[in-house]
Design an enzyme around this catalytic site. Structure first.
Site, mmCIF file in Angstrom:
data_model
loop_
_atom_site.group_PDB
_atom_site.id
_atom_site.type_symbol
_atom_site.label_atom_id
_atom_site.label_comp_id
_atom_site.label_asym_id
_atom_site.label_seq_id
_atom_site.Cartn_x
_atom_site.Cartn_y
_atom_site.Cartn_z
ATOM 1 C CD GLU A 347 -3.032 -0.786 2.346
ATOM 2 O OE1 GLU A 347 -2.751 0.032 3.241
ATOM 3 O OE2 GLU A 347 -4.088 -1.443 2.341
ATOM 4 C CB CYS A 348 0.746 4.323 -0.021
ATOM 5 S SG CYS A 348 0.944 6.083 -0.415
ATOM 6 C CB ALA A 349 5.272 3.479 1.846
ATOM 7 C CG LEU A 351 2.861 1.683 -5.923
ATOM 8 C CD1 LEU A 351 2.818 0.534 -6.915
ATOM 9 C CD2 LEU A 351 1.694 2.640 -6.157
ATOM 10 C CB SER A 459 -2.932 0.139 -5.401
ATOM 11 O OG SER A 459 -3.640 0.146 -4.189
#
Length: 860
Positions: A347-349, A351, A459
Site C-alpha cells: 500500500e502506497c509506500a 508500491l 497500489s
C-alpha cells in the site's frame, strides 16, 4: 449483548491546528502517569497520531473510521481496543479537523446530517462519548466562549462536557474565556500556555512519525507533564466515567476469519520508512492462523525465515530512499521471492518500494515503473473497484479506500490485456471512482509468470481490513498455499545486465576520489596536469598583494566585460560549490527540481539547507534530451547542467529559456560551456530575468586548487547571493586567475583548446565504436558517457586499474549506475591505449561469466 462501562472522552476542536494532538497525547500520558491504564484512539485514517498514542498509553493506538469500516463497526472496534489486551480505566479519542468536518458532501445514504460523515461529532455520537473542546486562546477572549457555545449547541445529540484552552497568553485571558463559558454552562478544565518544549516535527504529509522523531518518548513525556500541570485530570476522569454504558459486543477478529493450516509467516514491514498500518490488520492475520513477524527494510538484510507472505504498508520511503536503495540484499530477495509467487500486499509506500526507482534511486524493481516526489497532494476517500482477479480480490468487487500521497508513477505499469513485462504479467489493480462519476486506473497486479494468477497487489489505496476481513482471509489462504509448496529458502535474485540504476547514489562522491598515483586519470575532467605557464607567472607576480585583503572589483569587471554584461550581474565565488551553497541558502523554494543525471553538488547543497527537492530523471532511450514540458509547472526552482555532466548533452537555449516564468529561479550550470567552441546555447546575456548561470575556471585552466568560479544572472538574484556570501571569500591568487582568464587572449586560447578537444573526442568515440561500445547522444563536453550495461559491471574499474587507468563510473549519478562510465577526453594516443585496455577488461569479465565462450581476439 450486555452494557459495559467504558469511561471515555473525545477531544475535538473548532478547526485543525488548535492543539488537539498535543492535548490528546499529553492527556493520555498524564493519565497513565497518574496510575490509570489508558487506551488511545484516532478519528479517521490518520496513521501518525496513533504512533504517539501508543507511546503515551503503552498499548497499540487504533483508528475509528466509519467510512473505511462502516458506522456499525465503530462501537465494536472501540470496545475491542478499550478492553484489549486488558480493560482500560479510561479511553481518549483524538478527533479530526474541525468538530463537524468529515467527508465532503452528503452521507453515503444520501441524508444531509448536521455533522460530516466520519467527523469527530459523528464518532462522538456513535460512541455516546462526552466531548472536550480544545480552543486556541491566543487570538481571542470572550469570542472563544461564543465559539464554544455555538459548537455545543449546533447538534443537541452531542454532549460537550468541557473546554480546554490552549496557547493562552495570560491569566486575564483565561478569566475572560472562563467567565464567558460559564454563561453557557461550559466548564473550563484548564489552560495550557504556549510551549516550545512540546513540538513534533512536520513534513509534506503531516507530522513526523513517532518511529522517526528522534526524541518521541521525550516529547510525549513533556506533553504529559504540561497537561498534568495545567489541566484538572480528576475532573476529566469524572467526565469520562459519566459516559453511559456502551451496549455493544466488542469486535472479535477470530469471529471474522477462519484459521488456515500451516501457520504461515507473514513479514510485515515496520520501522521509520513503513509506519502506516492498522493494528487490526495484524490481529486479523493472527486470527486467520498466520504468524506476523515485523521487519525493518532499512536494516534487515533479508526477509524473516520461512516467510510465506509479505505486507508492505504505508509510510515515508521518500525520506529514506537512499537507505532503502542501499539495502540491495533485501531488494534482491524480494524480487526473487515475487518471481516465485510470494503473496505480497503493498500500500502506497509499499508500491513505491516495489517500483524500479524512487526519485532516481533503485528500489526492488518488481513493478515496472519509476516513481518520484511531486508538489501535488493527492488525498481523499473514494470507492475503488477491483479491475482484475488476484489472490486478494475478485474483479468487480467494490471497496472503500483512502489515498494520501505526494508521489506519482511515471507510466502505467500494467496492461488491461495482460502481456509480458520485465517480471511476469503486470495488470491493472483498480478502477477508482472520481468525483465527476468517472473512473481512473490505479495500482498494479504482478503475476510471477505470463498467464499465471497475480500474487502481488500494489497500489496507492489504503484499506482498513476490519471493514473487509475477507482480505485477511484470502491473504492468509494464499500464504498458506505458498508455504505448502515449499518456497521457503531465499534464492539470489537474477541480475539484469540492462539495469540502469545504482543501488544508492553517493551524491557527495567526486571523481578525484577515484584517482590513484601512477594511473592515467580519465576520472577527473581537469584539462591538463598543471595551469598554463603564463597564468602561473601572473599569479606569482601578484604576491606583493597577498599581504592585503582581497578586492574583487577588478576581477568582477573583467568577467563582466568578457561576457558583455554589467558588473552587477556577476558574483565571483569560491568555485561552484560555494555558488550552489549560496543559492540553496539564499532562496527558499517550495519545490526545487534537479534535472538528472547531472553534477550532484546542487542537490547536496539544497538538501543540506533543508530545501524540498525533487528529481526529473532523463532517460538514455531519449538520448538524455531535456523537454521543458516534462517539468512540473509548480516547481519554483529548477537546476540543470548545460552541457550536462556526465552525459555531455548540450541542451538548446530555447528549451531552457522556456523554463523561465515569474516566481521561478532557473539555475543553469555551464561549468563546461567554455569547452564548447563558440559557446552556443549559453544563456548569459544582458537580459536574464529569473536566471542564474554558474561558471567555473577550474577545468579549462587546471586550477581546482584555487577554487574560483562565478555566477552571472538577474541582478536582483545576484544581490541575494551576495548578501549570503561571507567577507573575502576568494583569495587574491584566485582573483588574479579570474581576471587573467577573462582577457580576449585567454578566451581565444580556450576556444582553440575546445576545438582540439572536440577532435580528440571524436577520435575517442570512433575508437569505442570500433569495439562495439556506444556513447549516448552527441557529446559536446570534454568527456563522454559510455554505455556498458550489456557487460558485467562488477570488476570493471578494478580490471582497468590493473591495466593502468582510473575511470569514473555512474553509481553516484541518479539515473545511471555501475553500467556506465564517464571518460575524460585525452590525447588520441591515450585514448587508443585506453580503448585497448577496456576491450581486454570486458573480454576477461565476459569470459569469466561465460567460461565456454571463446575469446574475442585482440583489438587493433
Amino acid at each position: 449483548m450486555t452494557a459495559t462501562a467504558l469511561p471515555r472522552v473525545l477531544i475535538a476542536a473548532p478547526a485543525s491546528s488548535q492543539g488537539k494532538t498535543t492535548v490528546a497525547i499529553g492527556l493520555m500520558a498524564a493519565l497513565r502517569a497518574s496510575g490509570r491504564s489508558v487506551a488511545g484512539f484516532k478519528v479517521g485514517p490518520d496513521y501518525i497520531d496513533p504512533g504517539y498514542h501508543a507511546l503515551a498509553c503503552g498499548r497499540a493506538g487504533r483508528n475509528l473510521d466509519p467510512y473505511l469500516c462502516g458506522p456499525e463497526r465503530i462501537a465494536p472496534l472501540f470496545a475491542h481496543g478499550a478492553l484489549h489486551p486488558e480493560p482500560a480505566d479510561i479511553s481518549v479519542v483524538e478527533g479530526v479537523m474541525g468538530m463537524f468536518d468529515g467527508k465532503l458532501g452528503a452521507w453515503p445514504d444520501g441524508t444531509d446530517d448536521p455533522a460530516g460523515f466520519g467527523s469527530s461529532a459523528h464518532i462522538a455520537r456513535l460512541l455516546d462519548a462526552p466531548v472536550l473542546l480544545v480552543v486556541d486562546g491566543s487570538h481571542s477572549a470572550r469570542t472563544a466562549a461564543a465559539l464554544c457555545h455555538g459548537l455545543a449547541s449546533y447538534d443537541p445529540r452531542i454532549h460537550v462536557a468541557g473546554v480546554i484552552l490552549n496557547r493562552v497568553m495570560g491569566a486575564r485571558v483565561v478569566d475572560e474565556i472562563t467567565r464567558g463559558c460559564a454563561r453557557v454552562g461550559l466548564p473550563v478544565l484548564g489552560a495550557l500556555p504556549k510551549s516550545t518544549r512540546v513540538a513534533v516535527g512536520s513534513r509534506h504529509l503531516g507530522l513526523v512519525t513517532a518511529d522517526e522523531q528522534g526524541d518521541a518518548i521525550g516529547i510525549v513525556q513533556q506533553a504529559g507533564e504540561l497537561v498534568a500541570a495545567h489541566l484538572d485530570l480528576d475532573a476529566i476522569a469524572t467526565i469520562a466515567g459519566g459516559a453511559p454504558d456502551l451496549a455493544v459486543d466488542p469486535w472479535d477478529p477470530a469471529a471474522e476469519v477462519e484459521p488456515v493450516p500451516g501457520r504461515p509467516v507473514i513479514a510485515m514491514a515496520s520501522g521509520p520508512a513503513f509506519t502506516f498500518r492498522y493494528t487490526e490488520t495484524a490481529e486479523l492475520l493472527e486470527a486467520a492462523g498466520c504468524r506476523v513477524t515485523a521487519f525493518d527494510p532499512l536494516t534487515a538484510r533479508g526477509l524473516p525465515a520461512d516467510v510465506s507472505g509479505l505486507y508492505l504498508g504505508g509510510g515515508f520511503p521518500e525520506e529514506h530512499a537512499e537507505a532503502l536503495a542501499g539495502n540491495t540484499s533485501l531488494g534482491a530477495e524480494i524480487a526473487s521471492r515475487v518471481s516465485e509467487g510470494l503473496p505480497t500486499v503493498a500500500e502506497c509506500a509499499g508500491l513505491l518500494y516495489l517500483c524500479r526507482s524512487l526519485d532516481g534511486l533503485a528500489m526492488a524493481g518488481v513493478v515496472d515503473a519509476d516513481s518520484s516526489m511531486t508538489p501535488r497532494l493527492t488525498i481523499g476517500y473514494h470507492h475503488a473497484r477491483a479491475a482484475n482477479d488476484s489472490f486478494l480480490m475478485r474483479a468487480g468487487e467494490r471497496y472503500r479506500a483512502h489515498e494520501f500521497h505526494r508521489t506519482t508513477l511515471d507510466t502505467p505499469p500494467y496492461d488491461r490485456d495482460p502481456g509480458p513485462q520485465r517480471l511476469g504479467d503486470q495488470r491493472l489493480a483498480w478502477d477508482v471512482e472520481t468525483p465527476t462519476g468517472g473512473n481512473r486506473p490505479e495500482g498494479v497486479l504482478v503475476a510471477p509468470t505470463p498467464g499465471s494468477a497475480p500474487s502481488v497487489h500494489a497500489s496507492y489505496q489504503h484499506l482498513h481490513w476490519a471493514g473487509s476481513p475477507v482480505l485477511a482471509q484470502r491473504f492468509a489462504r494464499a500464504a498458506s498455499e505458498y508455504g505448502h509448496t515449499g518456497h521457503h529458502s531465499p534464492r539470489p535474485a537474477a541480475t539484469t545486465p540492462g539495469d540502469a540504476l545504482s543501488a544508492a547514489p553517493d551524491l557527495t562522491h567526486h571523481g578525484d576520489r577515484d584517482v590513484l598515483p601512477g594511473l592515467v586519470d580519465l576520472a577527473v575532467n581537469v584539462r591538463d596536469v598543471r595551469p598554463p605557464a603564463w597564468l602561473v607567472e601572473r599569479i606569482v607576480a601578484s604576491s606583493d598583494q597577498w599581504a592585503h585583503y582581497p578586492d574583487q572589483r577588478e576581477a568582477t569587471r573583467a568577467v563582466a566585460l568578457r561576457h558583455g554584461v554589467n558588473p552587477d550581474q556577476v558574483l565571483l565565488t569560491a568555485g561552484s560549490s560555494e555558488a550552489f551553497s549560496l543559492i540553496a541558502h539564499g532562496f527558499s523554494p517550495r519545490w526545487a527540481v534537479v534535472v538528472h543525471p547531472q553534477f550532484t553538488e546542487p542537490e547536496v547543497a539544497l538538501r543540506n539547507a533543508g530545501r524540498p527537492v525533487g528529481r526529473l530523471v532523463l532517460h538514455a532511450s531519449d538520448g538524455f534530451q531535456f523537454d521543458h514540458e516534462l517539468l512540473d509547472p509548480r516547481a519554483d526552482m529548477v537546476v540543470i547542467g548545460n552541457p550536462t555532466n556526465p552525459t555531455g548533452v548540450l541542451h538548446s537555449a530555447a528549451s531552457l529559456r522556456a523554463l523561465c516564468r515569474p516566481g521561478r529561479v532557473v539555475v543553469v550550470d555551464e561549468a563546461f560551456m567554455d569547452a564548447v567552441p563558440g559557446e552556443p546555447e549559453s544563456l548569459i546575456g544582458a537580459r536574464m530575468d529569473g536566471l542564474l548561470v554558474t561558471r567555473s575556471f577550474t577545468k579549462t585552466w587546471s586550477v581546482p586548487g584555487l577554487r574560483i568560479g562565478y555566477v552571472v544572472g538577474d541582478p536582483a538574484l545576484i544581490r541575494v547571493l551576495a548578501h549570503e556570501q561571507p567577507c573575502w571569500p576568494i583569495s587574491t591568487p584566485a582573483l588574479v586567475t579570474a581576471r587573467e582568464c577573462s582577457t580576449p587572449r585567454a578566451v581565444e586560447q580556450a576556444t582553440s583548446d575546445a576545438r582540439q578537444a572536440a577532435q580528440d573526442r571524436r577520435h575517442l568515440v570512433a575508437r569505442l565504436a570500433g569495439i562495439g561500445i556506444q556513447t549516448v547522444g552527441e557529446a559536446r563536453a570534454p568527456f563522454v558517457l559510455v554505455d556498458l550495461r550489456a557487460h558485467p559491471p562488477g570488476g570493471l574499474r578494478a580490471g582497468l586499474r590493473t591495466l593502468g587507468f582510473t575511470v569514473r563510473s555512474g553509481e553516484s549519478f541518479p539515473g545511471l549506475g555501475a553500467g556506465w562510465l564517464r571518460l575524460a577526453v585525452r590525447h588520441p594516443d591515450i585514448s587508443d591505449a585506453f580503448v585497448a585496455a577496456l576491450a581486454r577488461t570486458i573480454d576477461a569479465l565476459d569470459t569469466a561469466q561465460h567460461p565456454m565462450r571463446p575469446p574475442q581476439g585482440d583489438i587493433r
